[in-house]
Structures are given as C-alpha cells and as structure tokens.
Design an enzyme around this catalytic site. Structure first.
Site, short mmCIF file in Angstrom:
data_model
loop_
_atom_site.label_atom_id
_atom_site.label_comp_id
_atom_site.label_asym_id
_atom_site.label_seq_id
_atom_site.Cartn_x
_atom_site.Cartn_y
_atom_site.Cartn_z
N ASP A 151 0.82 -1.21 0.00
CA ASP A 151 0.00 0.00 0.00
C ASP A 151 0.86 1.27 0.00
O ASP A 151 1.97 1.28 0.53
CB ASP A 151 -0.91 -0.03 1.24
CG ASP A 151 -2.08 0.93 1.11
OD1 ASP A 151 -2.29 1.46 0.01
OD2 ASP A 151 -2.78 1.15 2.12
N ASN A 184 1.38 3.35 -2.86
CA ASN A 184 1.99 3.76 -4.14
C ASN A 184 1.48 5.13 -4.58
O ASN A 184 2.25 5.98 -5.03
CB ASN A 184 1.63 2.76 -5.25
CG ASN A 184 2.19 1.38 -4.99
OD1 ASN A 184 3.00 1.20 -4.11
ND2 ASN A 184 1.76 0.41 -5.77
N GLY A 185 0.17 5.32 -4.44
CA GLY A 185 -0.45 6.57 -4.88
C GLY A 185 0.05 7.77 -4.07
O GLY A 185 0.42 8.81 -4.63
N ARG A 186 0.09 7.60 -2.74
CA ARG A 186 0.55 8.71 -1.88
C ARG A 186 2.02 9.01 -2.10
O ARG A 186 2.44 10.16 -2.07
CB ARG A 186 0.26 8.38 -0.41
CG ARG A 186 -1.18 8.65 -0.01
CD ARG A 186 -1.55 7.96 1.25
NE ARG A 186 -1.75 6.53 1.03
CZ ARG A 186 -1.83 5.64 2.01
NH1 ARG A 186 -1.71 6.01 3.26
NH2 ARG A 186 -2.03 4.36 1.72
N TRP A 187 2.80 7.97 -2.35
CA TRP A 187 4.23 8.15 -2.64
C TRP A 187 4.38 9.05 -3.87
O TRP A 187 5.18 9.99 -3.88
CB TRP A 187 4.85 6.77 -2.89
CG TRP A 187 6.31 6.77 -3.21
CD1 TRP A 187 7.34 6.67 -2.33
CD2 TRP A 187 6.92 6.87 -4.52
NE1 TRP A 187 8.55 6.69 -3.00
CE2 TRP A 187 8.31 6.82 -4.35
CE3 TRP A 187 6.42 6.99 -5.82
CZ2 TRP A 187 9.22 6.87 -5.40
CZ3 TRP A 187 7.32 7.07 -6.88
CH2 TRP A 187 8.69 7.01 -6.67
N ASN A 228 -10.56 -3.27 -6.33
CA ASN A 228 -9.76 -2.34 -7.14
C ASN A 228 -10.35 -2.07 -8.53
O ASN A 228 -9.93 -1.14 -9.21
CB ASN A 228 -8.31 -2.83 -7.28
CG ASN A 228 -7.49 -2.65 -6.02
OD1 ASN A 228 -6.53 -3.38 -5.77
ND2 ASN A 228 -7.84 -1.66 -5.20
N GLU A 280 0.54 -12.89 12.71
CA GLU A 280 1.08 -11.73 13.42
C GLU A 280 1.07 -10.55 12.44
O GLU A 280 1.42 -10.71 11.27
CB GLU A 280 2.52 -12.00 13.87
CG GLU A 280 2.66 -13.14 14.86
CD GLU A 280 1.98 -12.85 16.19
OE1 GLU A 280 1.95 -11.67 16.60
OE2 GLU A 280 1.48 -13.80 16.81
N SER A 283 -8.40 -5.06 4.92
CA SER A 283 -8.86 -4.80 3.54
C SER A 283 -9.17 -6.08 2.75
O SER A 283 -8.69 -6.23 1.61
CB SER A 283 -7.83 -3.96 2.79
OG SER A 283 -7.68 -2.72 3.40
N ARG A 295 -5.51 -1.86 8.61
CA ARG A 295 -6.72 -2.66 8.39
C ARG A 295 -6.36 -3.82 7.46
O ARG A 295 -5.34 -3.81 6.79
CB ARG A 295 -7.86 -1.82 7.84
CG ARG A 295 -7.51 -1.03 6.61
CD ARG A 295 -8.71 -0.25 6.05
NE ARG A 295 -8.25 0.64 5.00
CZ ARG A 295 -8.02 1.94 5.14
NH1 ARG A 295 -8.24 2.54 6.30
NH2 ARG A 295 -7.58 2.66 4.13
N SER A 312 -7.07 -6.10 -5.77
CA SER A 312 -8.18 -6.68 -5.01
C SER A 312 -9.46 -6.70 -5.83
O SER A 312 -9.55 -6.02 -6.87
CB SER A 312 -8.41 -5.87 -3.72
OG SER A 312 -9.07 -4.67 -4.04
C1 FPP Z 1 -2.04 0.05 -3.29
O1 FPP Z 1 -1.53 1.35 -3.32
C2 FPP Z 1 -1.45 -0.72 -4.37
C3 FPP Z 1 -2.16 -1.38 -5.32
C4 FPP Z 1 -3.62 -1.41 -5.36
C5 FPP Z 1 -1.48 -2.09 -6.40
C6 FPP Z 1 -0.20 -2.76 -6.06
C7 FPP Z 1 0.54 -2.95 -7.32
C8 FPP Z 1 1.87 -2.89 -7.49
C9 FPP Z 1 2.82 -2.75 -6.39
C10 FPP Z 1 2.46 -2.95 -8.85
C11 FPP Z 1 1.84 -3.88 -9.85
C12 FPP Z 1 1.87 -5.29 -9.44
C13 FPP Z 1 2.56 -6.29 -10.03
C14 FPP Z 1 2.43 -7.65 -9.48
C15 FPP Z 1 3.43 -6.11 -11.17
P1 FPP Z 1 -2.54 2.54 -3.59
O2 FPP Z 1 -2.55 2.80 -5.05
O3 FPP Z 1 -3.87 2.24 -3.00
O4 FPP Z 1 -1.82 3.69 -2.81
P2 FPP Z 1 -2.56 4.90 -2.06
O5 FPP Z 1 -3.39 4.28 -0.96
O6 FPP Z 1 -1.42 5.69 -1.52
O7 FPP Z 1 -3.37 5.62 -3.07
#
Ligand code: FPP
Length: 253
Positions: free
Chosen positions: A32, A34-37, A80, A219, A208, A206, A77
């Site tokens: 989790d 990626n978006g905020r990063w 998603n 754990e 999720s 959480r 998920s």
């Molecule tokens: C949650 O971060 C991340 C995801 C829903 C996708 C995870 C996918 C990857 C790491 C890359 C693609 C996967 C593969 C197997 C190549 P978010 O986008 O919800 O972040 P945020 O909560 O900060 O918005």
C-alpha cells in the site's frame, strides 16, 4: 564438539539479529501507499505503481534468500475494479511487463510464480502470462510468490463454498458436517501454511479483505513507509519483530 542445538542467526547490524531457525514460513504483504508516494513527489499515480514493482523485485529476492517458503503479495483486489479505467490498465500492463522482464531471473533463482484470486476476470494477455509463468516454474524449490490478483477474502470463501458443493454433488457424496480441514482444501491457498506474518506499509492498519480465513493467527506488522520506499531493512525489522512475538495459538504457556 559440534552443538546440534546451536541457534543459527545472522547479524543484520548492531541492533538487529535474525534467528534463521525462526524465519516465517509464509509472509503476506498488503503493498500500500503507491499513490501517496507519487502524490508527494508530484508524480502521476502510475509512477507510484511502477516504483512499487521495483520494491517487489527486492523483497522477493530477499525472501528467497532468507528461506521464506511463501510470499503472498496483494497486487489487485476485487474492489480495485472501482478505480479509474486508466489506472486499472496501468496495473495490468505493469503485471505483464513484470512477468516478462523478471521471468528469467526469478526462474533461475528457483522462485515459483503462482497466483491466487479469480484471474478469469483479468485481460486474456495477463491470464496467459500468469498461467505460463506458473507452468514453467511450478517445480522450482525456492519461495512461492503468490500474486493475489482479483483477490478478495470474502470472494475466496464464497468460491470455496461453491467449489465444495459442486465437487461433493459431482461425486455423489454429502459429507456433513464439513470440518475446517476439508474447507481449507477449496481455498486458493490450499496446501499452503497460513501466513505467519502480515505486513502492511503506508500507515493504514486494516486487513482490507485480505486472507480473511487464513489470517486467524497471523502476526501483524505495520509501518508508515509507503510501499515504493519499503526496503530489505524494513523486511528485516518486521521479521525481527515477529521473532519476539509469543505465538500461543490460544494455548497457555
Ligand atoms: C495500493 O496502493 C497498491 C495497489 C492497489 C497495487 C499494487 C501494485 C503494485 C505494487 C504494482 C503492480 C503489481 C505487479 C504484481 C506487477 P494505492 O494505489 O492504493 O496507494 P494509495 O493508498 O497511496 O493511493
């Protein structure tokens, strides 16, 4: 004299030592943040996901090195699908790219590239790539990487119930009552141990809809770090912390 009871441990640094005889067999991660990063860096969300793939590379490698047997990564998920179409396409594209680019290295290192979830709803190209990667790596003996795709814990339980009913009616048997062991055989994770350690970076605390049946005695380890910044040292910290937990599974000491 050689002491067979000697503990095998590796020193990570002055503060951190890992007990190699107590490495979790199954680690599951909610990737989790990626978006905020990306947002913090004024980048599009797609860049956050791209950076997240780099983290996957390092973490799979390290888990394999440490002797973790199963690593389950929550990549997409059942919920998603509610994201913008463009983001969904980016994630599916990254999945194909990842499987193509990393296949040789993963295979050479003995990684089993597995998936859990209902992949029949993914684009055909993703399905083909996933099935082919699994077929080619299924006999490897390193870590089994479960990519959880179109995965939801509730969906998995419903899927297991339906498969069980179908199987039992086809065989003409009505075995009642159903016990946990029988039910387990119909989950995506059949034949795998439950996760010992579930890691969630990004500050959220959480579950999720992740591994709802399997997490009964897992754990949990949370961290504020966003997934693209999650590194091997954070994995070590999580494992070291796990090794200090007293897992009683309902028993008394
Ligand atoms: C949650 O971060 C991340 C995801 C829903 C996708 C995870 C996918 C990857 C790491 C890359 C693609 C996967 C593969 C197997 C190549 P978010 O986008 O919800 O972040 P945020 O909560 O900060 O918005």
């Amino acid at each position: 004299m050689f002491n067979i009871f000697k503990k095998r441990s590796i020193k990570i640094n002055e503060q951190l030592k890992l007990d190699m005889d107590n490495i979790p067999k199954h680690i599951a991660i909610i990737m989790d943040g990626n978006g905020r990063w990306a947002k913090e860096k004024n980048l599009p969300r797609s860049m956050g996901h791209k950076a997240g793939v780099e983290t996957i590379r390092c973490i799979v490698k390290e888990c394999n090195k440490l002797g973790v047997k199963y690593l389950t990564l929550y990549a997409f998920s059942t919920e998603n699908w509610k994201r913008p179409k463009e983001e969904i396409n980016t994630l599916m594209g990254l999945l194909i790219q990842y499987l193509r680019n990393e296949f040789n290295e993963l295979h050479e290192n003995g990684v089993v590239i597995n998936h859990i979830g209902d992949i029949t709803k993914l684009p055909l190209s993703c399905q083909k790539e996933l099935i082919s990667a699994y077929e080619k790596t299924k006999n490897n003996t390193g870590v089994t990487m479960n990519l959880a795709l179109n995965y939801g814990g509730r969906d998995e339980i419903v899927y297991a119930v339906n498969s069980l009913i179908k199987d039992f009616s086809e065989k003409g048997i009505l075995k009642q009552p159903i016990d946990e062991k029988t039910f387990n055989k119909y989950l995506y994770t059949k034949d795998m141990p439950d996760p010992d350690l579930i890691i969630r970076p990004s500050g959220e605390q959480r579950i999720s809809n992740f591994l709802l049946w399997q997490c009964a005695y897992s754990e949990f380890w949370y961290s504020n770090i966003y997934w693209p910044d999650f590194g091997v040292k954070d994995l070590h910290k999580a494992i070291a912390d796990y090794q200090m937990r007293d897992r009683r599974f309902g028993r008394v000491k």
